[in-house]
Write a protein that holds these residues in place. Sequence first.
Motif, short mmCIF file in Angstrom:
data_model
loop_
_atom_site.label_atom_id
_atom_site.label_comp_id
_atom_site.label_asym_id
_atom_site.label_seq_id
_atom_site.Cartn_x
_atom_site.Cartn_y
_atom_site.Cartn_z
N GLY A 1 70.13 -11.82 -79.57
CA GLY A 1 68.76 -12.27 -79.37
C GLY A 1 68.10 -11.40 -78.31
O GLY A 1 68.62 -10.35 -77.92
N ILE A 2 66.95 -11.86 -77.83
CA ILE A 2 66.24 -11.17 -76.76
C ILE A 2 65.68 -12.22 -75.82
O ILE A 2 65.23 -13.29 -76.26
CB ILE A 2 65.11 -10.26 -77.32
CG1 ILE A 2 64.47 -9.43 -76.19
CG2 ILE A 2 64.07 -11.07 -78.07
CD1 ILE A 2 63.52 -8.37 -76.69
N ARG B 1 61.32 -18.81 -79.43
CA ARG B 1 61.06 -19.80 -78.37
C ARG B 1 59.90 -19.32 -77.51
O ARG B 1 59.86 -18.17 -77.09
CB ARG B 1 62.30 -19.98 -77.50
CG ARG B 1 62.11 -20.96 -76.34
CD ARG B 1 63.41 -21.18 -75.60
NE ARG B 1 63.89 -19.96 -74.96
CZ ARG B 1 65.14 -19.81 -74.51
NH1 ARG B 1 66.03 -20.77 -74.67
NH2 ARG B 1 65.51 -18.67 -73.92
N LEU B 2 58.96 -20.24 -77.24
CA LEU B 2 57.83 -19.94 -76.37
C LEU B 2 57.85 -20.89 -75.18
O LEU B 2 58.15 -22.08 -75.33
CB LEU B 2 56.50 -20.10 -77.12
CG LEU B 2 56.29 -19.16 -78.31
CD1 LEU B 2 56.61 -19.88 -79.61
CD2 LEU B 2 54.86 -18.63 -78.33
N GLU C 1 57.99 -26.33 -73.67
CA GLU C 1 58.68 -25.37 -74.53
C GLU C 1 58.48 -25.69 -76.00
O GLU C 1 58.51 -26.85 -76.42
CB GLU C 1 60.17 -25.37 -74.19
CG GLU C 1 61.00 -24.43 -75.06
CD GLU C 1 62.47 -24.44 -74.65
OE1 GLU C 1 63.31 -24.51 -75.57
OE2 GLU C 1 62.76 -24.39 -73.44
N VAL C 2 58.26 -24.65 -76.79
CA VAL C 2 58.03 -24.80 -78.23
C VAL C 2 58.94 -23.82 -78.95
O VAL C 2 59.09 -22.66 -78.53
CB VAL C 2 56.56 -24.53 -78.61
CG1 VAL C 2 56.38 -24.49 -80.12
CG2 VAL C 2 55.64 -25.57 -77.99
N SER C 3 59.57 -24.25 -80.03
CA SER C 3 60.41 -23.38 -80.85
C SER C 3 59.94 -23.41 -82.29
O SER C 3 59.45 -24.44 -82.78
CB SER C 3 61.88 -23.81 -80.77
OG SER C 3 62.39 -23.65 -79.47
N ALA C 4 60.08 -22.28 -82.97
CA ALA C 4 59.68 -22.20 -84.38
C ALA C 4 60.59 -21.21 -85.09
O ALA C 4 60.87 -20.13 -84.57
CB ALA C 4 58.22 -21.76 -84.50
N HIS D 1 57.79 -15.39 -74.73
CA HIS D 1 58.45 -15.63 -76.01
C HIS D 1 59.78 -14.89 -76.02
O HIS D 1 59.95 -13.88 -75.34
CB HIS D 1 57.58 -15.18 -77.19
CG HIS D 1 57.26 -13.72 -77.18
ND1 HIS D 1 56.25 -13.17 -76.41
CD2 HIS D 1 57.83 -12.67 -77.84
CE1 HIS D 1 56.20 -11.87 -76.60
NE2 HIS D 1 57.15 -11.53 -77.46
N GLY D 2 60.71 -15.39 -76.78
CA GLY D 2 62.02 -14.76 -76.90
C GLY D 2 62.77 -15.35 -78.07
O GLY D 2 62.38 -16.37 -78.64
#
Length: 253
Positions: free
Chosen positions: A152-153, A178-179, A204-207, A227-228
């Motif tokens: 990932g990053i 993830r944001l 936190e928001v994930s999509a 974001h990552g």
Amino acid sequence: MADTQELFAELFGDASDGEGAGSPDEIDNEFAHHDALLQLMNDSTFLGSASTPHVDEPVPGFKIHRNALHPALCTAFFDWLSAEYFPHTSTDTSAKRINQGMHFGAMTDASTPFGFLSRMCCEHPLLLPKEVRERPVLFDQAIINLYDPGEGIGDHIDLLRFGDGIAGFSFGAPALLRLRPVKDDDIERAARYADHDNGVVPGEVSAWIKPGDIYAMAGEARFRWSHGFPALHHSGDPVLDGRRISVTLRKLA
């Protein structure tokens, strides 16, 4: 030209530009993937869903255009990017394995791969703000990253030398984006280092980003949220455990 090259080196360091494939077989394979991709790009039946596209907006300024590209076109892009930018990675086990490439120049010709992706970002008027969509050159820089299974990053904000409006594509395996909201005094730091603390951050928001989706960040999402893509391990899952290649389109400010 020298000044431009120095700027690129300052922004990105040393990186592969996709040139220098080795044997004739590798070169032939690269051209074969390129021709296959162009053929699908020119066939309107492979652009994606024929229905009205669905656009998500989980964070102000962050939007996802689902199923914008047909699965066959996504596979063709993955194969072409692999051959063009990462021709040796299947056998290279060195610590300096190439996993990043760069493309520079105005992406205004939709008959080219990156020009085509740039055009796709304007196919739905809700994906990017009007002032971004209508600038003379929408994007003039692309970063191409290769992720092996589980990679990932870290959380980051793209360098502030890039303007508003960033678009991303993911080919191969799906990935969880993830944001996280960034405090005012952290924005400059986050734009240089992917060093957010671990743990839950309020808001936190994930999509999930799947092949064929386009995601875009503008305004608040571009400058006030990091974001990552967290490293994820799904042992035994043939879909989630695959390789992924991301393409991020940006405009130098």
